[in-house]
Structure formats: C-alpha cells, structure tokens
Motif scaffolding. Structure first.
Motif, PDB file in Angstrom:
ATOM      1  N   VAL A  31     -17.538 -44.628  18.989  1.00 14.43           N
ATOM      2  CA  VAL A  31     -17.574 -43.488  19.902  1.00 14.43           C
ATOM      3  C   VAL A  31     -18.121 -42.306  19.117  1.00 14.43           C
ATOM      4  CG1 VAL A  31     -16.236 -42.001  21.434  1.00 14.43           C
ATOM      5  CG2 VAL A  31     -15.568 -44.390  21.116  1.00 14.43           C
ATOM      6  N   GLU A  32     -19.326 -41.912  19.435  1.00 13.35           N
ATOM      7  CA  GLU A  32     -19.960 -40.832  18.686  1.00 13.35           C
ATOM      8  C   GLU A  32     -19.286 -39.499  18.995  1.00 13.35           C
ATOM      9  OE1 GLU A  32     -21.914 -41.243  16.334  1.00 13.35           O
ATOM     10  OE2 GLU A  32     -22.611 -43.303  16.642  1.00 13.35           O
ATOM     11  N   ASN A  33     -19.092 -38.710  17.949  1.00 15.17           N
ATOM     12  CA  ASN A  33     -18.495 -37.389  18.104  1.00 15.17           C
ATOM     13  C   ASN A  33     -19.588 -36.400  18.480  1.00 15.17           C
ATOM     14  OD1 ASN A  33     -16.151 -38.592  17.172  1.00 15.17           O
ATOM     15  ND2 ASN A  33     -16.515 -37.991  15.054  1.00 15.17           N
ATOM     16  N   SER A  34     -19.560 -35.941  19.703  1.00 14.51           N
ATOM     17  CA  SER A  34     -20.593 -35.007  20.150  1.00 14.51           C
ATOM     18  C   SER A  34     -19.973 -34.002  21.107  1.00 14.51           C
ATOM     19  CB  SER A  34     -21.738 -35.757  20.840  1.00 14.51           C
ATOM     20  OG  SER A  34     -21.259 -36.466  21.964  1.00 14.51           O
ATOM     21  N   GLY A  35     -20.687 -32.917  21.331  1.00 10.96           N
ATOM     22  CA  GLY A  35     -20.203 -31.908  22.254  1.00 10.96           C
ATOM     23  C   GLY A  35     -19.247 -30.940  21.592  1.00 10.96           C
ATOM     24  N   GLU A  36     -18.715 -30.047  22.405  1.00  4.75           N
ATOM     25  CA  GLU A  36     -17.856 -28.974  21.895  1.00  4.75           C
ATOM     26  C   GLU A  36     -16.530 -29.501  21.379  1.00  4.75           C
ATOM     27  OE1 GLU A  36     -15.757 -24.830  23.515  1.00  4.75           O
ATOM     28  OE2 GLU A  36     -17.070 -26.019  24.823  1.00  4.75           O
ATOM     29  N   HIS A  37     -15.992 -30.538  22.030  1.00  8.77           N
ATOM     30  CA  HIS A  37     -14.676 -31.060  21.657  1.00  8.77           C
ATOM     31  C   HIS A  37     -14.827 -32.501  21.166  1.00  8.77           C
ATOM     32  CE1 HIS A  37     -12.601 -27.563  23.233  1.00  8.77           C
ATOM     33  NE2 HIS A  37     -13.238 -27.697  24.389  1.00  8.77           N
ATOM     34  N   ALA A  38     -15.235 -32.656  19.915  1.00  9.67           N
ATOM     35  CA  ALA A  38     -15.425 -34.001  19.363  1.00  9.67           C
ATOM     36  C   ALA A  38     -14.114 -34.773  19.313  1.00  9.67           C
ATOM     37  CB  ALA A  38     -16.032 -33.906  17.963  1.00  9.67           C
ATOM     38  N   ASN A  39     -12.990 -34.052  19.231  1.00  9.99           N
ATOM     39  CA  ASN A  39     -11.691 -34.722  19.173  1.00  9.99           C
ATOM     40  C   ASN A  39     -11.312 -35.381  20.496  1.00  9.99           C
ATOM     41  OD1 ASN A  39     -11.367 -31.902  20.131  1.00  9.99           O
ATOM     42  ND2 ASN A  39      -9.211 -32.463  20.319  1.00  9.99           N
ATOM     43  N   LEU A  40     -12.045 -35.057  21.569  1.00  9.80           N
ATOM     44  CA  LEU A  40     -11.750 -35.627  22.887  1.00  9.80           C
ATOM     45  C   LEU A  40     -12.667 -36.794  23.239  1.00  9.80           C
ATOM     46  CD1 LEU A  40     -11.214 -32.327  24.934  1.00  9.80           C
ATOM     47  CD2 LEU A  40      -9.488 -33.727  23.778  1.00  9.80           C
ATOM     48  N   ALA A  41     -13.385 -37.307  22.246  1.00  8.34           N
ATOM     49  CA  ALA A  41     -14.369 -38.365  22.511  1.00  8.34           C
ATOM     50  C   ALA A  41     -13.739 -39.587  23.170  1.00  8.34           C
ATOM     51  CB  ALA A  41     -15.061 -38.765  21.207  1.00  8.34           C
ATOM     52  N   VAL A  42     -12.504 -39.896  22.825  1.00  5.59           N
ATOM     53  CA  VAL A  42     -11.835 -41.064  23.418  1.00  5.59           C
ATOM     54  C   VAL A  42     -11.633 -40.866  24.915  1.00  5.59           C
ATOM     55  CG1 VAL A  42      -9.687 -42.397  23.459  1.00  5.59           C
ATOM     56  CG2 VAL A  42     -10.737 -41.773  21.276  1.00  5.59           C
ATOM     57  N   PHE A  43     -11.233 -39.669  25.307  1.00  8.21           N
ATOM     58  CA  PHE A  43     -11.025 -39.401  26.731  1.00  8.21           C
ATOM     59  C   PHE A  43     -12.352 -39.451  27.487  1.00  8.21           C
ATOM     60  CE2 PHE A  43      -7.520 -37.305  24.500  1.00  8.21           C
ATOM     61  CZ  PHE A  43      -6.446 -37.917  25.125  1.00  8.21           C
ATOM     62  N   GLU A  44     -13.419 -38.979  26.859  1.00 13.97           N
ATOM     63  CA  GLU A  44     -14.740 -39.066  27.485  1.00 13.97           C
ATOM     64  C   GLU A  44     -15.132 -40.527  27.697  1.00 13.97           C
ATOM     65  OE1 GLU A  44     -17.029 -36.840  28.671  1.00 13.97           O
ATOM     66  OE2 GLU A  44     -15.422 -35.359  28.494  1.00 13.97           O
ATOM     67  N   HIS A  45     -14.812 -41.357  26.727  1.00 17.10           N
ATOM     68  CA  HIS A  45     -15.145 -42.785  26.821  1.00 17.10           C
ATOM     69  C   HIS A  45     -14.463 -43.437  28.023  1.00 17.10           C
ATOM     70  CE1 HIS A  45     -15.979 -46.895  25.380  1.00 17.10           C
ATOM     71  NE2 HIS A  45     -14.737 -47.166  25.736  1.00 17.10           N
ATOM     72  N   PHE A  46     -13.205 -43.098  28.240  1.00 12.22           N
ATOM     73  CA  PHE A  46     -12.436 -43.735  29.315  1.00 12.22           C
ATOM     74  C   PHE A  46     -12.519 -42.982  30.643  1.00 12.22           C
ATOM     75  CE2 PHE A  46     -10.131 -45.559  25.630  1.00 12.22           C
ATOM     76  CZ  PHE A  46     -10.140 -46.898  26.001  1.00 12.22           C
ATOM     77  N   LEU A  47     -13.163 -41.832  30.666  1.00 16.22           N
ATOM     78  CA  LEU A  47     -13.116 -40.956  31.836  1.00 16.22           C
ATOM     79  C   LEU A  47     -13.447 -41.649  33.159  1.00 16.22           C
ATOM     80  CD1 LEU A  47     -12.539 -38.128  32.845  1.00 16.22           C
ATOM     81  CD2 LEU A  47     -14.919 -37.516  32.353  1.00 16.22           C
ATOM     82  N   PRO A  48     -14.473 -42.492  33.238  1.00 14.67           N
ATOM     83  CA  PRO A  48     -14.758 -43.137  34.533  1.00 14.67           C
ATOM     84  C   PRO A  48     -13.577 -43.935  35.084  1.00 14.67           C
ATOM     85  CG  PRO A  48     -16.619 -43.402  33.048  1.00 14.67           C
ATOM     86  CD  PRO A  48     -15.494 -42.847  32.227  1.00 14.67           C
TER      87      PRO A  48
END
Length: 325
Positions: free
Chosen positions: A102-119
């Motif tokens: 899970v690449e760390n990108s965007g303003e909140h890299a610490n939230l990358a896991v939530f972005e991954h599961f968001l759908p």
C-alpha cells in the motif's frame, strides 16, 4: 475466550534468537529496537505518557532479544512496549507473507490502509480501535465509531467496545492492543466482523488467523536509518513518509497454510543445524551443556506450535487449498 496467554507464547516462540540489542529508543510516539549490526528493526507504539523513573534506562544495549522479549508479559507499559519492539525486530528477520503493498501517498499517509479498504467500508458499521490522525475525514462515508483510551473530540471511550464491536461490520484494531493486553478480549468481541489488525506494531505472525483476524495491515521497513532518526526526533505519522510502508495480507486458509509451511520448513532447517552443532560440540569432548541448548528447546517448541496451527487448517481446507496452489 481462548487462553489469553496463547498469543504471547506464540510471539515468544517466534523470538527464538541469540541476537543482541544494538539500539533501543523510546520515542514520543514509537519505540524502536535494532539488533546487532542493525540488520533487523522492530517497532511498537510508545505508552504515550512521560515517566522519569525507569530503573533500567541506559542498560539495555547488548542484552539478548530473548531477555527483552520476555517483558511482553509485564504490566508495566514501557516494558511491554520494549518487548513488542524487540519481538518485532526478530520476526522482521523472516520473510513477509504474500501481501499487497500500500503506497503512502496524499496528505494522510498514515490512513493508507483505510483508503485501501474504503470501497468495502462505505455505509458499513465500522469501528476503529485507536485514533488515527485524520480518520474523521471518513465520517460521512461510513457509520464510523472511533474508540480511544484517551478520547478526544468525537472519540468514544474504549469501554464502548463491549457494546459496539459485536454488531460491527468491520473492525480496525490497533496492534498496540497486544502489548497493552486488551487484544484477546477485543478480538473475541470482534469475532462477527471483518477484522483488520493494523499499525507499525503488527507482528507478522502466521497464527493470528486463530484469533479471528482476517487481515494483517503491518509495515515493511524500507529505510531503517531514516525510520530510526524520524522516530527519535518525535516523528509520529511522519514515519509513514520516511522509512516504511504498509503491506496488507489477507489471512485466507490458502495463504495461512502456505505461510505456515514455509515457516515449518525454516524451523526444521534451523533445528537440524542446531542439532548438528550440538553433536559436534559433544563429539569434540565437551562435557558441559551445549551453549545453545536453550535456543534448540525454543526452536522445538516453536516447531510443535507451528505444526499444531497447520494441522486443523489442513484438516478443514487442505484439499481446497491444494487446488488453488
């Protein structure tokens, strides 16, 4: 509830090593342990409150990883955090399971896991154990509840877990629940949900499926020096920009069985090498106990527990998993 000590025994099994501590740093947010020659690094979240009375400060460099790992049973939060970091430094010496970067990108890299599961999370009942900075940005996309030992803003106290977790669709469980000893109960309460164990404290432990964990969202250390200096200089979420990245492993029966098989094979090889060394030790005329006998005993115990984890998976899923491989 299954024996709550079982997880901690498994962690110690995976820490059978004669490695020594090279660096041990308790930062504002992260505790970090590096073994001799800085070949392996482990993280754990620091307790989060200051103290001036640690009797062992300055005395841990050069101690065995095994000795510090034994502190995982301690109730002192600083000792438990040090133990968790030491255990992770040992576990991180072994190959990671098959997992998604899970690449760390965007303003909140610490939230990358939530972005991954968001759908999969939209409009679901989602409970997050532990406050992740910026998590409130998802408030309108799901039925989000954040539980925190020291609640702030819209957080709920951690005692709400008894009411919310049994009815949740998804639970994101901070791995700092392992050293603070709340993990066994939280995992039990979340047994009806899809459960993600997450954070830099996550141990890459193949048996976590036994505790109802569906996904591991742990970290891969990409730059140990950058990570050390960032954490030592007070870095919290900034470590996700310097030195590590998230990886996510879904603990399907197939993945768990393959992971366990690799670990069993490695453990058998380690046992064989130690046994050969012991035979050579006594063949050379030594009458005292083989110096690494305790390590050999640890390897035997670990092998037995790995076998015990593999067998029920094979009995239940063996033929189906074989078809997938």
């Amino acid at each position: 509830m299954a024996n709550p000590k079982h997880l901690y025994e498994l962690l110690l099994d995976h820490c059978c090593s004669d490695a020594k501590v090279e660096n041990l740093m308790i930062g504002l947010v992260w505790t970090l342990c590096q073994t001799t020659a800085k070949t392996n690094t482990g993280l754990a979240m620091s307790p989060g409150f200051p103290t001036r009375t640690l009797a062992w400060s300055g005395s841990l460099t050069g101690k065995s990883i095994n000795e510090l790992a034994g502190w995982i049973f301690k109730w002192n939060p600083y000792q438990a955090s040090v133990a968790m970091a030491a255990i992770n430094s040992c576990i991180n010496s072994r190959p990671l399971p098959d997992s998604v970067v899970v690449e760390n990108s965007g303003e909140h890299a610490n939230l990358a896991v939530f972005e991954h599961f968001l759908p999969q999370l939209r409009n679901k009942k989602v409970v997050v154990i532990g406050h992740y900075p910026g998590i409130e940005c998802y408030q309108n996309q799901m039925q989000l509840s954040v539980l925190e030992r020291q609640p702030a803003a819209e957080d709920l106290p951690d005692s709400a877990c008894e009411f919310l977790l049994p009815n949740a669709d998804w639970v994101f469980l901070t791995a700092s629940s392992i050293p603070n000893k709340t993990f066994p109960r939280l995992a039990e309460l979340a047994s009806n949900a899809k459960t993600v164990l997450m954070g830099p404290t996550v141990p890459w432990l193949s048996q976590l499926h036994e505790f109802g964990i569906d996904y591991l969202a742990g970290v891969e250390i990409t730059d140990a020096d950058a990570l050390y200096h960032t954490a030592a200089q007070g870095g919290g979420v900034r470590i996700f920009e310097r030195g590590l990245r998230y990886r996510i492993a879904e603990l399907t029966p197939s993945l768990s069985m393959g992971w366990l098989k690799r670990q069993i094979a490695d453990c058998v090889a380690e046992k064989y090498q130690l046994s050969q060394d012991m035979d050579s030790w006594y063949a050379a005329g030594n009458s005292s106990r083989y110096p690494k006998y305790a390590l050999l005993e640890q390897v035997n115990t670990r092998l037995s527990r790995l076998d015990s984890s593999y067998k029920p998976l094979w009995d239940k899923h063996g033929s189906a998993a074989a078809l997938l491989n």
